[in-house]
Design a protein around this motif. Structure first.
Motif, short mmCIF file in Angstrom:
data_model
loop_
_atom_site.label_atom_id
_atom_site.label_comp_id
_atom_site.label_asym_id
_atom_site.label_seq_id
_atom_site.Cartn_x
_atom_site.Cartn_y
_atom_site.Cartn_z
N TRP A 169 0.81 -1.22 0.00
CA TRP A 169 0.00 0.00 0.00
C TRP A 169 0.84 1.27 0.00
CZ3 TRP A 169 -4.14 -1.42 4.28
CH2 TRP A 169 -4.96 -2.45 3.78
N LEU A 170 1.97 1.25 0.68
CA LEU A 170 2.76 2.45 0.87
C LEU A 170 4.22 2.17 0.54
CD1 LEU A 170 1.24 3.55 4.30
CD2 LEU A 170 0.87 4.71 2.12
N PRO A 171 4.94 3.18 0.01
CA PRO A 171 6.36 2.97 -0.28
C PRO A 171 7.17 2.81 0.99
CG PRO A 171 5.74 5.27 -0.62
CD PRO A 171 4.47 4.53 -0.37
N ALA A 172 8.19 1.98 0.93
CA ALA A 172 9.03 1.72 2.09
C ALA A 172 10.08 2.79 2.29
CB ALA A 172 9.70 0.35 1.97
N MET A 173 10.53 3.42 1.22
CA MET A 173 11.62 4.39 1.31
C MET A 173 11.34 5.56 0.38
SD MET A 173 14.91 1.82 1.34
CE MET A 173 15.02 0.50 2.55
N TRP A 178 3.26 12.45 -0.77
CA TRP A 178 2.74 12.35 0.60
C TRP A 178 2.72 10.90 1.09
CZ3 TRP A 178 -1.42 9.26 1.59
CH2 TRP A 178 -2.22 8.89 0.51
N GLU A 179 2.66 9.96 0.16
CA GLU A 179 2.61 8.55 0.57
C GLU A 179 3.86 8.15 1.36
OE1 GLU A 179 2.42 9.59 -2.52
OE2 GLU A 179 0.54 8.93 -3.48
N THR A 180 5.00 8.74 1.01
CA THR A 180 6.25 8.38 1.70
C THR A 180 6.31 8.93 3.12
OG1 THR A 180 7.40 10.35 0.86
CG2 THR A 180 7.47 8.37 -0.51
N MET A 181 5.38 9.83 3.48
CA MET A 181 5.39 10.43 4.81
C MET A 181 4.56 9.64 5.82
SD MET A 181 4.99 14.45 3.75
CE MET A 181 5.21 15.03 5.42
N VAL A 185 5.59 9.23 9.77
CA VAL A 185 4.77 10.01 10.69
C VAL A 185 4.16 9.12 11.77
CG1 VAL A 185 2.60 11.30 10.88
CG2 VAL A 185 4.27 11.91 9.13
N VAL A 186 3.61 7.98 11.35
CA VAL A 186 3.01 7.05 12.32
C VAL A 186 4.07 6.54 13.29
CG1 VAL A 186 1.83 4.84 12.61
CG2 VAL A 186 1.14 6.39 10.78
N THR A 187 5.23 6.18 12.75
CA THR A 187 6.31 5.67 13.60
C THR A 187 6.76 6.70 14.62
OG1 THR A 187 7.10 4.26 11.80
CG2 THR A 187 8.64 4.71 13.58
#
Length: 321
Positions: A169-173, A178-181, A185-187
């Protein structure tokens, strides 16, 4: 402004100066106690492992590394007071420029992480104060206690494994879009959310046990309005005292999150500079983090007496005794 207010302001300003000086000094001492040699690191980064003694001496003189440690400390401190954070050993660029080029990326993620942490913490604390079910109340109180002890790098790796590698679903790096944030942000939001949530729950519990809450209940005030009108307002004040700690945990979280998710922000810059013993860069980054910590705590110290003027009276009384 009264004499007591001026004295309170003066004490807080003095404490702010001491914190900045102590953080700068301790960082300098720790970096110089590391076993690695900054000169060796500089030469390796430039591919000059076979440099002559004259070239090494010239390079050491250029960066002031041929002077006694106390002289180096005094020179760096004096320059920092004039806004000069020095030049990076590794990259040969001004420290201020390096930090400025990375600050935007880290600041955006950090502010979003803090905002998310505040929303989650208030949500947990409000539900814990509102619910009448002991089991649910216990579960909500258990969440901050568990999450505050979970290693942040483990959380980042777990989120990457689930949402990037397993679900896709989301990029790792990376840092494009905005997907990379989302994952960083959650972490980064987990430690401050746990800390703030625990403080808010304790504050709400104390407010619920206050006599004015009993009086409000006797007037027939509903549970929801009771919590919103009285509990949140009075129980949130102690949480202001941990805002500085939240900034500190966000800086730590930025170092870990940017390393895990390969984001070239200030956190990654600190990690790389510590490994390379790039003293000016580490000093500059620590000074920036300490300044943010000091400014926020100073703002809290100035705002808190507006909501609770007794704190000035208590502080003045302690000093007289």
């Amino acid at each position: 402004m009264t004499k007591a207010n001026l004295a309170y302001l003066g004490r807080r300003l003095l404490q702010a100066v001491v914190v900045l000086w102590a953080s700068y000094t301790l960082t300098f001492i720790i970096l110089h106690l590391l076993p690695s040699d900054p000169m060796q690191t500089i030469l390796q980064s430039r591919g000059q492992d076979d440099a002559s003694a004259q070239e090494i001496a010239a390079l050491a003189h250029q960066y002031g590394l041929d002077r006694p440690v106390l002289v180096q400390y005094a020179a760096m401190m004096l320059a920092a007071l004039h806004g000069d954070l020095g030049v990076s050993y590794m990259q040969g660029e001004s420290v201020s420029g390096l930090i400025a080029s990375r600050l935007g990326m880290t600041l955006g993620v950090s502010l979003l992480a803090i905002a998310l942490a505040v929303v989650v913490a208030f949500g947990l604390a409000f539900l814990a104060a509102y619910t009448r079910h002991p089991a649910l109340r216990g579960l909500l109180g258990f969440v901050p206690n568990v999450t505050i002890s979970v290693p942040i790098f483990w959380v980042g790796l777990l989120l990457m494994q689930v949402f990037s590698f397993s679900l896709g679903w989301l990029p790792a790096m990376g840092a494009d879009g905005w997907e990379t944030m989302v994952l960083p942000v959650v972490t980064m939001s987990i430690p401050p959310a746990a800390l703030l949530g625990r403080m808010l729950m304790n504050g709400f519990d104390e407010a619920l046990a206050s006599p004015f809450i009993t009086a409000a209940r006797a007037r027939g005030l509903g549970r929801g309005r009771l919590v919103l009108r009285h509990v949140v307002k009075n129980g949130s004040l102690p949480a202001f005292t941990v805002l500085g700690m939240i900034v500190g945990s966000t800086v730590t979280g930025a170092i870990v999150a940017e390393t895990v998710f390969s984001r070239q922000g200030v956190g990654m810059l600190i990690q790389q500079s510590v490994q390379a013993q790039d003293i000016p860069v580490v000093q500059g980054c620590v000074l920036l983090a300490a300044a943010a910590f000091v400014v926020i705590n100073l703002a809290v110290d100035m705002i808190y007496p507006v909501f609770d003027p007794r704190i000035i009276v208590r502080t003045a009384g302690k000093e007289r005794s």
